[in-house]
Every structure is written in structure tokens, then in C-alpha cells.
Design a protein around this motif. Structure first.
Motif, PDB file in Angstrom:
ATOM      1  N   LEU A 100       0.853  -1.186   0.000  1.00 41.03           N
ATOM      2  CA  LEU A 100       0.000   0.000   0.000  1.00 41.03           C
ATOM      3  C   LEU A 100       0.892   1.241   0.000  1.00 41.03           C
ATOM      4  CD1 LEU A 100      -2.593  -1.112   2.717  1.00 41.03           C
ATOM      5  CD2 LEU A 100      -2.928  -1.107   0.229  1.00 41.03           C
ATOM      6  N   PRO A 101       0.442   2.336  -0.607  1.00 39.90           N
ATOM      7  CA  PRO A 101       1.278   3.540  -0.656  1.00 39.90           C
ATOM      8  C   PRO A 101       1.563   4.122   0.718  1.00 39.90           C
ATOM      9  CG  PRO A 101      -0.949   4.005  -1.410  1.00 39.90           C
ATOM     10  CD  PRO A 101      -0.832   2.519  -1.303  1.00 39.90           C
ATOM     11  N   THR A 102       0.662   3.942   1.645  1.00 41.86           N
ATOM     12  CA  THR A 102       0.860   4.201   3.065  1.00 41.86           C
ATOM     13  C   THR A 102      -0.041   3.230   3.797  1.00 41.86           C
ATOM     14  OG1 THR A 102       0.524   5.762   4.895  1.00 41.86           O
ATOM     15  CG2 THR A 102      -0.812   6.101   2.930  1.00 41.86           C
ATOM     16  N   ALA A 103       0.489   2.575   4.800  1.00 39.02           N
ATOM     17  CA  ALA A 103      -0.287   1.546   5.496  1.00 39.02           C
ATOM     18  C   ALA A 103      -1.069   2.122   6.668  1.00 39.02           C
ATOM     19  CB  ALA A 103       0.637   0.435   5.990  1.00 39.02           C
ATOM     20  N   CYS A 104      -0.918   3.399   6.926  1.00 36.98           N
ATOM     21  CA  CYS A 104      -1.619   4.044   8.036  1.00 36.98           C
ATOM     22  C   CYS A 104      -3.115   4.120   7.740  1.00 36.98           C
ATOM     23  CB  CYS A 104      -1.043   5.430   8.265  1.00 36.98           C
ATOM     24  SG  CYS A 104      -2.009   6.477   9.353  1.00 36.98           S
ATOM     25  N   PRO A 105      -3.987   3.623   8.616  1.00 35.09           N
ATOM     26  CA  PRO A 105      -5.431   3.635   8.359  1.00 35.09           C
ATOM     27  C   PRO A 105      -6.029   5.029   8.270  1.00 35.09           C
ATOM     28  CG  PRO A 105      -4.871   2.096  10.135  1.00 35.09           C
ATOM     29  CD  PRO A 105      -3.645   2.908   9.864  1.00 35.09           C
ATOM     30  N   VAL A 106      -5.333   6.028   8.806  1.00 33.94           N
ATOM     31  CA  VAL A 106      -5.817   7.403   8.721  1.00 33.94           C
ATOM     32  C   VAL A 106      -5.261   8.095   7.481  1.00 33.94           C
ATOM     33  CG1 VAL A 106      -5.979   9.611   9.935  1.00 33.94           C
ATOM     34  CG2 VAL A 106      -5.951   7.487  11.245  1.00 33.94           C
ATOM     35  N   CYS A 107      -4.036   7.758   7.101  1.00 36.89           N
ATOM     36  CA  CYS A 107      -3.389   8.398   5.947  1.00 36.89           C
ATOM     37  C   CYS A 107      -3.931   7.885   4.616  1.00 36.89           C
ATOM     38  CB  CYS A 107      -1.883   8.157   5.984  1.00 36.89           C
ATOM     39  SG  CYS A 107      -1.061   8.674   7.508  1.00 36.89           S
ATOM     40  N   LEU A 108      -4.196   6.590   4.530  1.00 33.01           N
ATOM     41  CA  LEU A 108      -4.596   5.995   3.252  1.00 33.01           C
ATOM     42  C   LEU A 108      -5.887   6.591   2.703  1.00 33.01           C
ATOM     43  CD1 LEU A 108      -3.888   3.971   1.065  1.00 33.01           C
ATOM     44  CD2 LEU A 108      -5.068   2.196   2.387  1.00 33.01           C
ATOM     45  N   PRO A 109      -6.935   6.816   3.511  1.00 34.01           N
ATOM     46  CA  PRO A 109      -8.138   7.448   2.959  1.00 34.01           C
ATOM     47  C   PRO A 109      -7.882   8.817   2.356  1.00 34.01           C
ATOM     48  CG  PRO A 109      -8.651   6.415   5.061  1.00 34.01           C
ATOM     49  CD  PRO A 109      -7.157   6.354   4.901  1.00 34.01           C
ATOM     50  N   LEU A 110      -6.994   9.599   2.956  1.00 36.81           N
ATOM     51  CA  LEU A 110      -6.669  10.915   2.402  1.00 36.81           C
ATOM     52  C   LEU A 110      -5.959  10.770   1.060  1.00 36.81           C
ATOM     53  CD1 LEU A 110      -6.495  13.961   2.501  1.00 36.81           C
ATOM     54  CD2 LEU A 110      -4.520  13.742   4.043  1.00 36.81           C
ATOM     55  N   PHE A 111      -5.015   9.845   0.969  1.00 37.92           N
ATOM     56  CA  PHE A 111      -4.349   9.552  -0.299  1.00 37.92           C
ATOM     57  C   PHE A 111      -5.383   9.203  -1.368  1.00 37.92           C
ATOM     58  CE2 PHE A 111      -2.680   6.503  -3.317  1.00 37.92           C
ATOM     59  CZ  PHE A 111      -1.432   7.008  -3.678  1.00 37.92           C
ATOM     60  N   ILE A 112      -6.323   8.321  -1.020  1.00 37.59           N
ATOM     61  CA  ILE A 112      -7.345   7.880  -1.975  1.00 37.59           C
ATOM     62  C   ILE A 112      -8.266   9.030  -2.360  1.00 37.59           C
ATOM     63  CG2 ILE A 112      -9.346   6.359  -2.247  1.00 37.59           C
ATOM     64  CD1 ILE A 112      -7.850   4.335  -0.454  1.00 37.59           C
ATOM     65  N   TYR A 113      -8.607   9.875  -1.391  1.00 37.70           N
ATOM     66  CA  TYR A 113      -9.489  11.019  -1.663  1.00 37.70           C
ATOM     67  C   TYR A 113      -8.882  11.932  -2.728  1.00 37.70           C
ATOM     68  CZ  TYR A 113     -12.323  15.199  -0.770  1.00 37.70           C
ATOM     69  OH  TYR A 113     -13.156  16.287  -0.898  1.00 37.70           O
ATOM     70  N   LEU A 114      -7.606  12.251  -2.577  1.00 40.02           N
ATOM     71  CA  LEU A 114      -6.941  13.111  -3.551  1.00 40.02           C
ATOM     72  C   LEU A 114      -6.855  12.439  -4.919  1.00 40.02           C
ATOM     73  CD1 LEU A 114      -4.068  14.546  -1.318  1.00 40.02           C
ATOM     74  CD2 LEU A 114      -6.232  15.645  -1.940  1.00 40.02           C
ATOM     75  N   LYS A 115      -6.646  11.128  -4.916  1.00 43.17           N
ATOM     76  CA  LYS A 115      -6.591  10.396  -6.183  1.00 43.17           C
ATOM     77  C   LYS A 115      -7.956  10.363  -6.871  1.00 43.17           C
ATOM     78  CE  LYS A 115      -3.643   7.663  -7.374  1.00 43.17           C
ATOM     79  NZ  LYS A 115      -2.638   7.712  -8.466  1.00 43.17           N
ATOM     80  N   LEU A 116      -9.015  10.142  -6.072  1.00 46.33           N
ATOM     81  CA  LEU A 116     -10.360  10.128  -6.639  1.00 46.33           C
ATOM     82  C   LEU A 116     -10.722  11.481  -7.250  1.00 46.33           C
ATOM     83  CD1 LEU A 116     -12.338   8.144  -3.903  1.00 46.33           C
ATOM     84  CD2 LEU A 116     -11.892   7.383  -6.243  1.00 46.33           C
ATOM     85  N   ALA A 117     -10.188  12.545  -6.657  1.00 49.65           N
ATOM     86  CA  ALA A 117     -10.459  13.893  -7.155  1.00 49.65           C
ATOM     87  C   ALA A 117      -9.539  14.290  -8.307  1.00 49.65           C
ATOM     88  CB  ALA A 117     -10.318  14.895  -6.010  1.00 49.65           C
ATOM     89  N   HIS A 118      -8.616  13.388  -8.690  1.00 52.19           N
ATOM     90  CA  HIS A 118      -7.618  13.698  -9.722  1.00 52.19           C
ATOM     91  C   HIS A 118      -6.861  14.975  -9.360  1.00 52.19           C
ATOM     92  CE1 HIS A 118      -9.329  10.544 -12.216  1.00 52.19           C
ATOM     93  NE2 HIS A 118     -10.524  11.073 -12.023  1.00 52.19           N
TER      94      HIS A 118
END
Length: 328
Positions: free
Chosen positions: A23-41
Motif C-alpha cells: 500500500l502507498p501508506t499503510a496508516c489507516p488514517v493516511c490511506l483514505p486521504l491519499f485515496i481522496y486526492l486520487k479520486l479527485a484527480h
């Protein structure tokens, strides 16, 4: 509809905990933020901070003098929405079931994840995510300290440990069932469009599937819902495994302004001097804390050990069996 503010042209950096478990970051709090920015392009750089493994400021997003910390204003995603930088949720707040699903993910599933990482599993995943860069004695005691803190937060004592565990897993099972029904065959949870709920839920699911052991009770309950697993696998492929594609947002691993930077290499040529931006007071304070991190953690260890020595052994539940579970 996705809303992106005027500051999109600025360079943003997401500072998170290190990658593990594919995973790009294994932190359960960090990963959703990473995904959010990716979903928003939304274009951003990715940096890792290992100085403060238990800091509630991580993750954070920075750009110039702008910093959005995890422990402020409801978290980084809420801050980015409030500041008009990126908002995937502007049209979802009136959608039926939005509030219910958000509550399930942010409370029931968040509690279940916390329980699995710090209490209900062998503890190796949490140790690797948060403390792998620390020396073993400090990492071990900080893990036990956090485990005790989680038990207090979840209201777990020796007398009620079994019924509380049953309640936590029961709520998680209900939440997975409701979310599976809500998802159906869609690509996303609501109106087949991405939202912050997808980012939070997908981050949760990916940590469960990739970071927790196969013996995890929570993992077994999640695997009962094939459509959730397909949803996670599909989005992981699109958002994470295809991140190097030229069509996706460019992401780099770079030093954070809040972490020590490496010195120049031993080559004969000298690096060109680059103008340094003036650090904000928050950044200066954050960096000053880094110099005293080891001393502070040693003090925390001593204080925790003194509390252990003065507390009843039954309340602390730090017997030989618990230590065997975590480090056996």
C-alpha cells in the motif's frame, strides 16, 4: 460534482506514514486521504514522516504556508473542503442514507479497525505501521501504551472484554452488510460517483485485506461480501497500481519540510543553491519538536512504566499472555 479551488495550480504535498503491505501508506488514517486526492484527480506529491510515529497531526497536506493537519477542523479532508481546495461531497449531503453510512464508517468500522490493530490481533501490523523505525524497547513500550489507551477509549476492561469484543464485531458485521447492500454492483457507494465516503471506506477495506493477518476476525467478516472485495480490488488497481501511468496525477516521494533533509552526495560537484521559502511558525515548532523526540519518548516510557508499577495488574492486563500475543 467535484469542486476544485483556485489553489490547484500550487504544489501540494501529502505527508503520511510509510508504505507497507503493498500500500502507498499503510496508516489507516493516511490511506483514505491519499485515496481522496486520487479520486479527485488532484495532483500532489507524497512524502513520509517517521519522526513522530504517534503524532495525531499526521497525515497533513502542505503547500507554501498552507498546512492542513489531521487533528484540526475535523481532519484534513474536511479542511480541504472548507477551504475550497477540493470537495467531492458538495452534492451528496442531501442524499438519503448519506449521514447513516458516514456514521457507520467513522464510528463502528473505525472502532473495529482500532480494536483489531491494537487489541484483537497479534499486534505485528500496528507495530510495523507505527513503530518499525524506533528501537525495539521504545517501540515495544509505546505499543503497549497505545494498546492500553485504545482499551480505555473503547471502554474495555478485564471484566467486560468478551462482551465488548462481541459488540464491536457485531456492529462491524452490520456495517459491512449495510454498505454491501448500498454498493450493489456500482463502482462507488452513492450515485456511482466518488465521494469522501468511498475514500474512507476503501482505505479501511484495503488495510483490512492487506495489513491484517489471515486469522483476523474482522477480515473474515469483510470477506463475506464479495462485491466489497471486488470494489476494493478494482479501485486499488485504478488508483494505486496504475499511479505511474502518464494519465494519472503525478506523485513523487519527496522529503517533507517537517523532516530532516539529506545532505549533498559525496560527488565532486556542488549542488546549486536554491532559495528556501520561509517556514511558518507551525513548521518551525514542528521541527523543534523533532530534536527532542527521543528524549520525550524515553520520558513517556519511564512514566508509563511507573504507572504500570503502581496500577493493579488486572486492570492493566499486561500479563505474559498478552506479551506473547504481541511479540510472540
Amino acid at each position: 460534482m467535484e469542486q476544485v479551488g483556485e489553489r490547484e495550480s500550487e504544489e501540494f504535498t501529502l505527508v503520511a506514514r510509510k508504505p507497507y503491505f503493498d500500500l502507498p501508506t499503510a496508516c489507516p488514517v493516511c490511506l483514505p486521504l491519499f485515496i481522496y486526492l486520487k479520486l479527485a484527480h488532484f495532483p500532489f506529491r507524497l512524502s513520509f514522516n517517521s519522526i513522530f510515529p504517534d503524532s495525531d497531526q499526521i497525515p497533513y497536506v502542505e503547500s507554501g504556508t498552507y498546512v492542513a493537519y489531521n487533528n484540526e477542523n475535523g481532519g484534513v479532508i474536511e479542511r480541504l473542503k472548507q477551504d475550497g481546495i477540493v470537495d467531492l461531497d458538495s452534492e451528496f449531503h442531501s442524499v438519503p442514507d448519506w449521514v447513516t453510512m458516514k456514521a457507520m464508517i467513522s464510528s463502528w468500522l473505525a472502532d473495529a479497525m482500532m480494536y483489531e490493530l491494537w487489541v484483537g490481533s497479534d499486534g505485528k501490523s500496528a507495530y510495523k505501521i507505527y513503530y518499525s523505525d524506533l528501537s525495539w524497547p521504545i517501540g515495544k513500550v509505546l505499543f503497549l501504551k497505545q494498546s492500553y489507551s485504545v482499551k480505555q477509549r473503547l471502554g474495555i476492561t478485564k471484566d467486560n472484554a468478551e462482551p465488548r469484543e462481541h459488540e464491536i464485531y457485531k456492529r462491524a458485521k452490520i456495517a459491512y452488510g449495510a454498505l454491501s447492500t448500498r454498493l450493489g454492483d456500482q463502482n462507488f457507494l452513492f450515485d456511482d460517483r466518488p465521494s469522501s465516503l468511498d475514500a474512507t471506506f476503501l482505505g479501511h477495506v484495503l488495510v483490512i485485506l492487506h495489513a491484517l493477518p489471515e486469522t483476523s476476525v474482522l477480515r473474515s467478516k469483510l470477506l463475506e461480501h464479495n462485491n466489497i472485495v471486488r470494489y476494493a480490488d478494482k479501485l486499488k488497481m485504478e488508483l494505486i497500481e496504475s499511479s505511474s501511468s502518464s494519465s494519472g496525477p503525478q506523485i513523487h516521494s519527496v522529503p517533507s519540510s517537517s523532516t530532516p533533509k539529506r545532505g549533498p552526495s559525496n560527488g565532486s560537484s556542488k549542488p546549486k543553491s536554491k532559495p528556501k521559502r520561509e517556514k511558518t511558525e507551525e513548521e518551525k515548532k514542528f521541527k523543534r519538536r523533532a530534536k527532542y523526540f527521543l528524549a520525550a519518548q524515553l520520558l513517556a516510557v519511564l512514566l508509563f512504566l511507573s504507572v504500570m508499577g503502581g496500577s493493579d495488574a488486572d486492570d492493566m492486563e499486561l500479563d505474559d499472555e498478552d506479551e506473547g500475543i504481541v511479540y510472540g
